[in-house]
Design a protein around this motif. Sequence first.
Motif, PDB file in Angstrom:
ATOM      1  N   SER A  17       0.827  -1.204   0.000  1.00 22.94           N
ATOM      2  CA  SER A  17       0.000   0.000   0.000  1.00 22.94           C
ATOM      3  C   SER A  17       0.863   1.257   0.000  1.00 22.94           C
ATOM      4  N   LEU A  18       2.013   1.201   0.684  1.00 25.73           N
ATOM      5  CA  LEU A  18       2.932   2.339   0.656  1.00 25.73           C
ATOM      6  C   LEU A  18       3.400   2.623  -0.764  1.00 25.73           C
ATOM      7  N   LEU A  19       3.700   1.585  -1.513  1.00 25.20           N
ATOM      8  CA  LEU A  19       4.134   1.768  -2.897  1.00 25.20           C
ATOM      9  C   LEU A  19       3.014   2.380  -3.739  1.00 25.20           C
ATOM     10  N   ASN A  20       1.780   1.989  -3.453  1.00 28.95           N
ATOM     11  CA  ASN A  20       0.635   2.597  -4.142  1.00 28.95           C
ATOM     12  C   ASN A  20       0.507   4.076  -3.796  1.00 28.95           C
ATOM     13  N   LEU A  21       0.776   4.398  -2.536  1.00 33.30           N
ATOM     14  CA  LEU A  21       0.702   5.791  -2.092  1.00 33.30           C
ATOM     15  C   LEU A  21       1.754   6.643  -2.816  1.00 33.30           C
ATOM     16  N   ILE A  22       2.946   6.096  -2.990  1.00 30.30           N
ATOM     17  CA  ILE A  22       3.995   6.831  -3.705  1.00 30.30           C
ATOM     18  C   ILE A  22       3.540   7.185  -5.115  1.00 30.30           C
ATOM     19  N   GLN A  23       2.961   6.228  -5.814  1.00 29.51           N
ATOM     20  CA  GLN A  23       2.462   6.495  -7.167  1.00 29.51           C
ATOM     21  C   GLN A  23       1.358   7.549  -7.161  1.00 29.51           C
ATOM     22  N   HIS A  24       0.486   7.460  -6.175  1.00 29.44           N
ATOM     23  CA  HIS A  24      -0.630   8.400  -6.062  1.00 29.44           C
ATOM     24  C   HIS A  24      -0.116   9.822  -5.830  1.00 29.44           C
ATOM     25  N   VAL A  25       0.823   9.984  -4.908  1.00 23.93           N
ATOM     26  CA  VAL A  25       1.332  11.316  -4.574  1.00 23.93           C
ATOM     27  C   VAL A  25       2.204  11.876  -5.700  1.00 23.93           C
ATOM     28  N   ASP A  26       2.924  11.009  -6.385  1.00 29.72           N
ATOM     29  CA  ASP A  26       3.750  11.455  -7.512  1.00 29.72           C
ATOM     30  C   ASP A  26       2.904  12.256  -8.502  1.00 29.72           C
ATOM     31  N   ALA A  27       1.724  11.780  -8.782  1.00 30.26           N
ATOM     32  CA  ALA A  27       0.842  12.460  -9.740  1.00 30.26           C
ATOM     33  C   ALA A  27       0.318  13.791  -9.201  1.00 30.26           C
ATOM     34  N   LEU A  28       0.344  13.959  -7.874  1.00 30.33           N
ATOM     35  CA  LEU A  28      -0.191  15.178  -7.260  1.00 30.33           C
ATOM     36  C   LEU A  28       0.840  16.298  -7.131  1.00 30.33           C
ATOM     37  N   LEU A  29       2.119  15.978  -7.265  1.00 30.76           N
ATOM     38  CA  LEU A  29       3.178  16.954  -6.981  1.00 30.76           C
ATOM     39  C   LEU A  29       3.022  18.285  -7.718  1.00 30.76           C
ATOM     40  N   PRO A  30       2.647  18.313  -8.994  1.00 33.78           N
ATOM     41  CA  PRO A  30       2.494  19.606  -9.672  1.00 33.78           C
ATOM     42  C   PRO A  30       1.380  20.478  -9.075  1.00 33.78           C
ATOM     43  N   LYS A  31       0.496  19.887  -8.288  1.00 33.41           N
ATOM     44  CA  LYS A  31      -0.618  20.639  -7.703  1.00 33.41           C
ATOM     45  C   LYS A  31      -0.244  21.337  -6.392  1.00 33.41           C
ATOM     46  N   ILE A  32       0.959  21.088  -5.913  1.00 36.68           N
ATOM     47  CA  ILE A  32       1.390  21.701  -4.649  1.00 36.68           C
ATOM     48  C   ILE A  32       1.891  23.107  -4.940  1.00 36.68           C
ATOM     49  N   ILE A  72      11.228  15.392  -6.035  1.00 40.16           N
ATOM     50  CA  ILE A  72      10.119  16.154  -5.458  1.00 40.16           C
ATOM     51  C   ILE A  72      10.316  17.645  -5.710  1.00 40.16           C
ATOM     52  N   TYR A  73      11.536  18.123  -5.471  1.00 44.09           N
ATOM     53  CA  TYR A  73      11.843  19.538  -5.681  1.00 44.09           C
ATOM     54  C   TYR A  73      11.519  19.960  -7.122  1.00 44.09           C
ATOM     55  N   ASP A  74      11.894  19.145  -8.080  1.00 42.04           N
ATOM     56  CA  ASP A  74      11.683  19.480  -9.487  1.00 42.04           C
ATOM     57  C   ASP A  74      10.214  19.395  -9.897  1.00 42.04           C
ATOM     58  N   ARG A  75       9.461  18.515  -9.255  1.00 39.10           N
ATOM     59  CA  ARG A  75       8.090  18.232  -9.696  1.00 39.10           C
ATOM     60  C   ARG A  75       7.020  19.104  -9.038  1.00 39.10           C
ATOM     61  N   VAL A  76       7.259  19.602  -7.825  1.00 33.60           N
ATOM     62  CA  VAL A  76       6.202  20.380  -7.157  1.00 33.60           C
ATOM     63  C   VAL A  76       5.933  21.670  -7.924  1.00 33.60           C
ATOM     64  N   GLY A  77       4.677  22.111  -7.852  1.00 32.60           N
ATOM     65  CA  GLY A  77       4.266  23.276  -8.622  1.00 32.60           C
ATOM     66  C   GLY A  77       4.704  24.607  -8.041  1.00 32.60           C
ATOM     67  N   THR A  78       4.966  24.644  -6.748  1.00 32.08           N
ATOM     68  CA  THR A  78       5.314  25.911  -6.112  1.00 32.08           C
ATOM     69  C   THR A  78       6.662  26.446  -6.587  1.00 32.08           C
ATOM     70  N   LYS A  79       6.761  27.780  -6.654  1.00 31.77           N
ATOM     71  CA  LYS A  79       8.029  28.432  -6.972  1.00 31.77           C
ATOM     72  C   LYS A  79       8.820  28.731  -5.698  1.00 31.77           C
ATOM     73  N   GLU A  80       8.113  28.711  -4.550  1.00 34.04           N
ATOM     74  CA  GLU A  80       8.766  28.970  -3.262  1.00 34.04           C
ATOM     75  C   GLU A  80       9.161  27.632  -2.642  1.00 34.04           C
ATOM     76  N   LYS A  81      10.365  27.206  -2.934  1.00 31.88           N
ATOM     77  CA  LYS A  81      10.803  25.885  -2.471  1.00 31.88           C
ATOM     78  C   LYS A  81      12.304  25.905  -2.202  1.00 31.88           C
ATOM     79  N   LYS A  82      12.706  25.071  -1.256  1.00 29.46           N
ATOM     80  CA  LYS A  82      14.114  24.991  -0.884  1.00 29.46           C
ATOM     81  C   LYS A  82      14.465  23.559  -0.541  1.00 29.46           C
ATOM     82  N   LEU A  83      15.617  23.101  -1.016  1.00 23.89           N
ATOM     83  CA  LEU A  83      16.105  21.752  -0.745  1.00 23.89           C
ATOM     84  C   LEU A  83      17.390  21.856   0.065  1.00 23.89           C
ATOM     85  N   ILE A  84      17.399  21.200   1.221  1.00 23.49           N
ATOM     86  CA  ILE A  84      18.567  21.201   2.093  1.00 23.49           C
ATOM     87  C   ILE A  84      19.098  19.780   2.244  1.00 23.49           C
TER      88      ILE A  84
END
Length: 242
Positions: A166-181, A204-216
């Motif tokens: 189910s965790l693997l299913n969740l990863i696929q589900h959230v992957d498709a949602l990333l541009p909506k963040i 995740i950094y590359d896929r999320v829709g927000t322009k306000e993002k930081k990767l540490i």
Amino acid sequence: MAIMEGAEPLFLLGGDCGVLLIHGFTGSPAEMGLLGEFLHKEGYTVLAPRLSGHGTTVEDMAETKWPHWYSTVEDAYHILKSICSRVVVIGLSMGGLLALKLGTEYQVDKIVSLSTPIFIVDKRLDLLPVYKMFRKFVPKKRKKYMDVAPKYTVSYGFTPLRSLSSLLNLIQHVDALLPKILVPMLIIQGRHDHTVQARSAEYIYDRVGTKEKKLIWLDKSGHIVTIDIERDKVFRYIADFI
């Protein structure tokens, strides 16, 4: 079902900004405890729920799937939103996936993603359907944190394979949602993570829709960055971001 000692939800009443802390797969609110206590001292109201199937028995968890875990997060969000004008959501590992999903469906001000998986290190996952035919649970490799009290490391010693699917299913589900963040995001990833492939953070950094993002990046940390060697640095990064 009796709750394991130390796996109880954490609630600390503070100011008007609420912080929702979401623990990881097979973990418990305990692994978010030090972060929660730090943020409460900074003036925030903190809620770390115990996800469905977690903190009781591994057999109990085997009967749950990701919609059950997410439903716990939704309930916790509504509790925080009823007493706070702002809500920031912080998720560790699988909790990061749930935090990302929450950010696409509810009014969340900011998201912090800690060690969130898109790509998993364990190469045996390709054989998971076969493993499930012969075994229900597999033992976990657990890192010892010598300078952290045991009350902050409460988790299962085994992984239920049904829940892992189910965790693997969740990863696929959230992957498709990333541009909506579209809300501000902070992503933190340890370079010595032996559970999640570090490239997940860049993905995740590359896929999320927000322009306000930081990767540490954390040069010394493994997977559970909330209790690992650079945790104080992580806490400060998060407080500054909020």
